[in-house]
Design an enzyme around this catalytic site. Structure first.
Site, PDB file in Angstrom:
ATOM      1  N   PHE A  32     104.359  -2.995  44.025  1.00 38.83           N
ATOM      2  CA  PHE A  32     104.673  -4.508  43.474  1.00 38.83           C
ATOM      3  C   PHE A  32     103.760  -5.176  43.304  1.00 38.83           C
ATOM      4  O   PHE A  32     102.539  -4.945  44.182  1.00 38.83           O
ATOM      5  CB  PHE A  32     105.682  -4.999  44.690  1.00 38.83           C
ATOM      6  CG  PHE A  32     107.006  -4.656  44.863  1.00 38.83           C
ATOM      7  CD1 PHE A  32     108.122  -5.326  44.241  1.00 38.83           C
ATOM      8  CD2 PHE A  32     107.290  -3.578  45.305  1.00 38.83           C
ATOM      9  CE1 PHE A  32     109.468  -4.859  44.184  1.00 38.83           C
ATOM     10  CE2 PHE A  32     108.674  -3.132  45.606  1.00 38.83           C
ATOM     11  CZ  PHE A  32     109.772  -3.920  44.913  1.00 38.83           C
ATOM     12  N   ASP A  33     103.606  -5.978  42.220  1.00 41.70           N
ATOM     13  CA  ASP A  33     102.667  -7.294  42.209  1.00 41.70           C
ATOM     14  C   ASP A  33     103.258  -8.134  43.035  1.00 41.70           C
ATOM     15  O   ASP A  33     104.323  -8.089  43.839  1.00 41.70           O
ATOM     16  CB  ASP A  33     102.599  -7.657  41.165  1.00 41.70           C
ATOM     17  CG  ASP A  33     101.618  -8.863  40.800  1.00 41.70           C
ATOM     18  OD1 ASP A  33     100.631  -8.919  41.477  1.00 41.70           O
ATOM     19  OD2 ASP A  33     102.075  -9.772  40.071  1.00 41.70           O
ATOM     20  N   MET A  34     102.437  -9.335  43.686  1.00 43.91           N
ATOM     21  CA  MET A  34     103.059 -10.155  44.537  1.00 43.91           C
ATOM     22  C   MET A  34     103.434 -11.710  44.073  1.00 43.91           C
ATOM     23  O   MET A  34     104.446 -11.972  43.872  1.00 43.91           O
ATOM     24  CB  MET A  34     102.094 -10.335  45.819  1.00 43.91           C
ATOM     25  CG  MET A  34     102.643 -11.270  46.693  1.00 43.91           C
ATOM     26  SD  MET A  34     101.435 -11.609  48.322  1.00 43.91           S
ATOM     27  CE  MET A  34     100.000 -12.969  47.332  1.00 43.91           C
ATOM     28  N   ILE A 190     106.002  -2.807  39.581  1.00 44.72           N
ATOM     29  CA  ILE A 190     106.781  -4.006  39.190  1.00 44.72           C
ATOM     30  C   ILE A 190     105.961  -5.238  39.004  1.00 44.72           C
ATOM     31  O   ILE A 190     105.306  -5.582  40.036  1.00 44.72           O
ATOM     32  CB  ILE A 190     108.031  -4.338  40.366  1.00 44.72           C
ATOM     33  CG1 ILE A 190     108.728  -3.033  40.481  1.00 44.72           C
ATOM     34  CG2 ILE A 190     108.771  -5.542  39.986  1.00 44.72           C
ATOM     35  CD1 ILE A 190     109.765  -3.287  41.368  1.00 44.72           C
ATOM     36  N   ASP A 192     104.933  -9.100  36.688  1.00 42.59           N
ATOM     37  CA  ASP A 192     105.573 -10.475  36.045  1.00 42.59           C
ATOM     38  C   ASP A 192     104.772 -10.583  34.997  1.00 42.59           C
ATOM     39  O   ASP A 192     104.985 -11.350  33.936  1.00 42.59           O
ATOM     40  CB  ASP A 192     105.532 -11.610  36.872  1.00 42.59           C
ATOM     41  CG  ASP A 192     104.289 -12.026  37.319  1.00 42.59           C
ATOM     42  OD1 ASP A 192     103.761 -13.214  36.973  1.00 42.59           O
ATOM     43  OD2 ASP A 192     103.637 -11.401  37.972  1.00 42.59           O
TER      44      ASP A 192
END
Length: 241
Positions: A32-34, A190, A192
């Site tokens: 994941f990105d944060m 993942i 954004d």
């Protein structure tokens, strides 16, 4: 259809990723990105940058900030100095913006994205290896994860101050895959932001996009395997992997 498109720790006082050992077992892996994925902090950060530059009598941060999304501090500095000149006090600006940011966090709490804890809990229960690859510095990342009670879900945490090159360079994702003993072509990312998707794609991973501030364009639709509305949709998708 669910999708919009088909298509950390320290060692001897030094920054280092947290390594996970799985005894040779092959595990499904996701990284994941944060900011903008697990926490709604991207918008808050943008608000802080805009507010401080206005206090300094400057304009245009609304156009500059989107270029910095997904970048580490060094990468962001380059875009800011290109806009305001080499004499711009970037360090002073960042300190003021940070104070503005943390003041809002203290007053209103850390904004966790809907579905963040649910997807992490579901993945862990299903036996996935979970990593984090955030361009934010390590101290802030660990603070956010601990504050939100999410640290336990991650077997590897790699941050922006652990790498030389910022996203869209794939370095941070390759380091995270190495920390999890995962093969990039079999690992989901993942993200954004466009810079994050570019980094995951360049690393040879499987990019899944959950857009936040920036809507996906044609490039993102080509580079992303899937584009989703939110983390609940991502969770349902991964359950069928």
């Amino acid at each position: 259809m669910r999708c919009l498109h088909n298509g950390a720790g320290c060692v001897n006082g030094q920054l280092a990723p947290v390594y996970a050992v799985y005894g040779g077992m092959t595990m499904k892996t996701v990284i994941f990105d944060m900011d903008g994925v697990l926490f709604d902090t991207e918008r808050l950060c943008m608000d802080s940058w805009v507010a401080v530059t206005k206090e300094m009598g400057l304009s245009g941060m609304e156009e500059i900030f989107p270029k910095c999304i997904g970048c580490n501090a060094k990468g962001s500095e380059r875009f800011v100095l290109e806009a305001y000149g080499e004499s711009f006090d970037y360090e002073g600006f960042r300190k003021r913006a940070s104070a503005w940011f943390w003041d809002r966090i203290e007053k209103n709490g850390l904004p966790v994205k809907p579905g963040a804890e649910e997807i992490l809990r579901s993945l862990k229960e299903d036996g996935w290896a979970i990593g984090l690859a955030s361009s934010t510095r390590q101290s802030t990342v660990l603070n956010h994860l601990e504050h939100a009670g999410l640290r336990e879900y991650f077997s590897a945490v790699v941050t922006g101050d652990m790498v030389e090159h910022s996203k869209p360079n794939p370095e941070i994702y390759l380091l995270a895959c190495g920390a999890l003993s995962a093969k990039p072509p079999q690992t989901y990312a993942i993200e954004d932001s466009p810079n994050g998707i570019r980094a995951a794609h360049a690393a040879g991973m499987i990019p899944l996009m959950v857009p936040d501030i920036l809507a996906p364009d044609e490039e993102m639709r080509k580079l992303s395997v899937e584009i989703f509305e939110d983390l609940f949709e991502v969770s349902e998708y991964l359950k069928n992997i």
